[in-house]
Design a protein around this motif. Structure first.
Motif, PDB file in Angstrom:
ATOM      1  N   LEU A 101      79.771-105.554 -16.113  1.00 49.30           N
ATOM      2  CA  LEU A 101      80.300-104.203 -16.303  1.00 49.30           C
ATOM      3  C   LEU A 101      79.273-103.332 -17.020  1.00 49.30           C
ATOM      4  O   LEU A 101      79.080-102.157 -16.675  1.00 49.30           O
ATOM      5  N   TRP A 156      89.918-105.678 -12.666  1.00 49.46           N
ATOM      6  CA  TRP A 156      88.473-105.875 -12.660  1.00 49.46           C
ATOM      7  C   TRP A 156      88.113-107.166 -11.963  1.00 49.46           C
ATOM      8  O   TRP A 156      88.598-108.242 -12.319  1.00 49.46           O
ATOM      9  N   ARG A 215      85.283-109.507 -11.668  1.00 46.03           N
ATOM     10  CA  ARG A 215      84.011-109.748 -12.341  1.00 46.03           C
ATOM     11  C   ARG A 215      82.987-110.408 -11.431  1.00 46.03           C
ATOM     12  O   ARG A 215      81.781-110.295 -11.669  1.00 46.03           O
ATOM     13  N   PHE A 227      86.104-102.578  -9.341  1.00 50.00           N
ATOM     14  CA  PHE A 227      87.451-102.290  -9.811  1.00 50.00           C
ATOM     15  C   PHE A 227      88.377-102.310  -8.602  1.00 50.00           C
ATOM     16  O   PHE A 227      88.021-101.833  -7.512  1.00 50.00           O
TER      17      PHE A 227
END
Length: 829
Positions: free
Chosen positions: A569, A805, A807, A812
């Motif tokens: 992120l 989210w 990852r 998103f």
């Protein structure tokens, strides 16, 4: 000197091209192409293929080069990037602040030339072009710094001394700190001080826009300049650079103008950019320390650093054989420096070792001092002719090292003469010859060290924890006395090993003092990132749903439990393009990211970067992201350089070293012409347990964040929090020692991070317990495995709700995704 003069002339012409083309509103591509062609004609390819010298100057001009990195696809040459960086900053300052119509602000071409001749990876090598730049200013303006050499060859009315610097810096401050112009006309000494501060990047020049190209092509810095005192060309106007909130004190320039810059890492901080001998005499340095503390190594490193300035070293040793001294000397000669055009001499041309078999002062006086005196007298006779010819007179012609005073026998003392008087006479003889003499002793308080009135500088080296098997020894450099000059007294850490050789990591307070005049930059109110507003649809495409615009240049904290994709992120934010209310910012500077990693090596972040760059291109297809088409996005993504990583392996790491590493890397980015735009501090929670030396300093990270705010970068910190139940938080009777440790170590640091952050984001796993705690349904969390929550945001209330989210793919997620699809796309570690 020749190298600098050529660089200044070439850069002045390139700046004239830049200003002309900008005035005609030509594209950046055309401007850069013309500048590249100009530099390729000045620095022919064959010259650098055959010599391999000064490769950092021409970096990027040629596809293939020996001895240094060739230009990557699409990357501009370093010289072009340096000019674009400095002129664009000056133009932006002129737009932001009141400036009379018809004028422009320009950086000094000499400042850009000094930056270009500095090795980016070794910022302390700036000492060499600074000294050459000082000489060039003296030759072209006619004023000379007052020292033991110029006072013999120059009219006294044209000598710049301490009082001149104090007076003129004060005059400058009166005008520039209220946003006005400091104007100088037909005054050589004023012009020297003003242009020296411009050479250091503190001042910008105000020039008539119409005549700016002519000023650059025929003015002070061009090949066409002729020394004409009192002519119209001697008129200069200066304004304070926006990088500074206040003009530095005269002390910040004193040692650099009147002294000798020393190219040893950390010395620019401890000694204010230079060592200043007295005008009428040399400099006596006492170097004290016990066995094995590094005294000989330091003396040899000092000799190697002064050699490019023309300093001859005479080393008298009672302990080391000549071969051993030469071997140690070569270990302290930095490899990058030996390839420079101004450092072509071999050590046998400037270094002479004298092993002393008879520890007699009489023998030294007879065999060394008298021959040395004759050499210096001959050199003095040559100085006027060399100065007129424009050659560099060595600011410290001779360095004499006596290693060590503890082994010296005073010899046959004359009637009524004490041993101490004999030693005093020996030192006075060296002072009269105006040399730098280093007296090595075993202890600063020993008998010879009592001759306090003769010693100008006292440095003590010592090693702590050398007798403890559980601790790594720490080398300490203590400066307790420095007559004749401003310096930062105190105890600093130093190192001897590695390619960098002898280097000092100054105290944290000293490192912070050096930045006190720099402006702290807040977040950009007009530019923002859209990275939190793009979500992946169930059909694999993307859509724009505004959640939160992140201001560019903000300080961001991402906290969370476990491996939730915090680093990914952070990189998504760091590489994201900038927007304003009207759309994509055309011509924005390409992002460059520095990661200070307490967790992973560079390869980990390179994988995340590749994913982020692919997403920039994919997400550009959304029409809501105004102005960023697929072609522009592809060009933007390809131009992003590989992320740079300072990987900190667990162990002994002191706060001074950590801060020094970061500052040096930031300066390297600016010297390359591509300054870092974002710094990611990843895995800061590991500091306490894995880096105990750095965690001992409570004010390390407030200082780090202060430094980063002055570097004009966005800062993103990731921190893994620990789960502590309510009884542990209240220190109940059954609280475990481990829980209390977590509170004592992690919570104060986390509190500091929250206080320093403009945005606080939290990532956590969307398990049943989390949904129940926040009263969320599976539909509200998009069925995601991880969620993002904004805890605080600058200049607005944090948005309600959560973002799903992913990852693994750094995306998103749209609420239309089901739990099964998420689980399949994002496998759990």
């Amino acid at each position: 000197m020749t190298t600098l003069e050529a660089a200044v002339g070439a850069i002045s012409e390139a700046m004239a091209i830049y200003v002309e083309e900008k005035a005609r509103a030509h594209t950046d591509e055309r401007i850069f192409s013309r500048m590249r062609e100009h530099f390729e004609s000045v620095y022919p390819r064959a010259k650098f293929h055959s010599t391999g010298m000064d490769g950092h100057v021409v970096q990027g001009l040629f596809r293939r080069q020996r001895g240094h990195v060739s230009r990557p696809e699409g990357e501009l040459p370093r010289l072009v990037q340096l000019i674009d960086l400095h002129i664009s900053e000056a133009f932006a300052q002129a737009d932001e602040r009141r400036l009379a119509e018809g004028y422009v602000l320009l950086p000094s071409p000499l400042h850009i030339a000094v930056e270009a001749l500095t090795i980016p990876e070794e910022p302390h090598t700036r000492a060499f072009p600074i000294l050459a730049g000082r000489l060039l200013l003296s030759q072209r303006i006619g004023a000379w710094p007052r020292n033991s050499f110029t006072e013999q060859t120059t009219n006294a009315s044209l000598l710049v001394d301490e009082s001149t610097i104090i007076e003129e810096v004060g005059n400058c401050r009166t005008w520039v700190e209220i946003g006005d112009i400091w104007s100088i006309k037909a005054d050589a000494k004023k012009s020297f001080v003003g242009n020296f501060m411009a050479m250091r990047g503190v001042l910008l020049m105000r020039v008539d826009a119409k005549t700016a190209p002519d000023f650059l092509r025929g003015g002070l810095f061009s090949h066409a300049w002729k020394v004409r005192p009192h002519s119209e060309q001697m008129t200069f106007q200066f304004r304070l650079s926006k990088r500074y909130v206040t003009l530095p004190a005269p002390a910040d320039f004193m040692n650099e103008v009147l002294g000798v810059p020393v190219a040893l890492r950390g010395f620019e901080n401890v000694f204010f950019n230079g060592i200043k001998p007295s005008v009428g005499a040399g400099l006596v340095m006492q170097l004290a320390g016990g066995p094995g503390t590094g005294k000989t190594t330091f003396a040899l490193a000092l000799a190697a650093a002064l050699a490019p300035l023309g300093t001859q070293t005479f080393y008298f040793s009672f302990e080391e054989a000549q071969g051993d001294l030469v071997s140690k000397l070569r270990q302290q000669s930095q490899p990058r420096l030996s390839r420079l055009s101004y450092h072509s001499a071999t050590d046998d041309e400037w270094f002479t070792a004298f092993p002393i078999r008879s520890a007699s002062l009489d023998a030294i006086e007879e065999n060394v001092i008298e021959p040395l005196r004759r050499d210096i007298l001959q050199a003095k006779r040559d100085w006027p002719q060399r100065q007129r010819a424009g050659e560099l007179i060595p600011p410290l012609p001779f360095l004499v090292v006596l290693d060590s005073l503890s082994a010296l026998s005073i010899g046959a003392a004359g009637e009524g003469t004490t041993p101490r008087q004999r030693l005093a006479a020996f030192v006075e003889t060296c002072r009269e010859m105006r040399v730098l003499i280093v007296l090595i002793t075993s202890d600063a308080r020993e008998a010879w060290g009592e001759l306090d009135y003769l010693v100008d500088m006292v440095i003590q080296l010592r090693v702590e924890s050398a007798d403890e098997h559980t601790k790594k020894p720490v080398r300490l450099f203590s400066l307790s006395k420095s007559r004749q000059q401003i310096s930062r007294h105190g105890t600093h850490i130093f190192h001897l090993s590695g390619d960098a050789g002898f280097r000092v990591a100054p105290q944290l307070s000293s490192q912070m003092d050096a930045q006190q005049n720099l402006r702290q930059v807040l977040w950009d109110r007009d530019a923002f990132l859209e990275v939190l507003n793009v979500r992946r649809r169930t059909d694999g495409g993307f859509k724009y749903v505004e959640f939160l615009r992140l201001h560019s240049g903000a300080q961001i904290l991402i906290q969370g439990r476990g491996s939730s994709g915090k680093a990914g992120l952070a990189l998504r934010m760091a590489l994201a393009p900038k927007y304003t209310e009207t759309g994509y910012v055309v011509g924005q500077r390409v992002p460059r990211v520095l990661v200070l990693s307490f967790l992973y090596p560079q390869s980990y972040y390179e994988v995340l970067q590749q994913r982020s760059q692919r997403l920039i291109v994919q997400e550009s297809k959304i029409t809501s992201l105004r102005g960023l088409g697929a072609e522009t996005a592809e060009r933007y993504a390809k131009s992003i350089p590989t992320v740079s990583v300072i990987h900190l392996t667990p162990g002994v790491l002191h706060a001074e070293d950590l801060h020094s590493k970061m500052v040096r890397k930031l300066e390297e980015g600016r010297l390359s012409g591509r300054p870092y735009t974002t710094v990611i501090i990843d895995g800061l929670h590991n500091l306490a347990l894995q880096f105990p030396g750095a965690s001992e300093s409570n004010h390390l990270f407030p200082i780090i964040y202060g430094t980063l705010s002055r570097a004009n970068v966005m800062t993103i910190t990731t921190f893994t929090t620990l789960a502590i139940n309510s009884s542990e938080a209240g220190f109940a009777a059954d609280a475990t020692e481990e829980s209390i440790f977590r509170l004592r170590v992690h919570l104060p640091l986390l509190h500091t991070l929250v206080q320093a952050s403009d945005y606080v984001l939290e990532l956590f796993r969307a398990d049943r317990a989390t949904r129940e705690a926040h009263r969320l349904s599976r539909e509200e969390t998009a069925g995601a495995i991880y969620l993002l929550k904004v805890q605080s945001a600058i200049s607005r209330d944090p948005p309600p709700g959560f973002l799903g989210w992913g990852r693994q793919d750094l995306e998103f997620l749209d609420p239309g995704w089901g739990y099964d699809e998420i689980q399949q796309a994002l496998p759990i570690d």
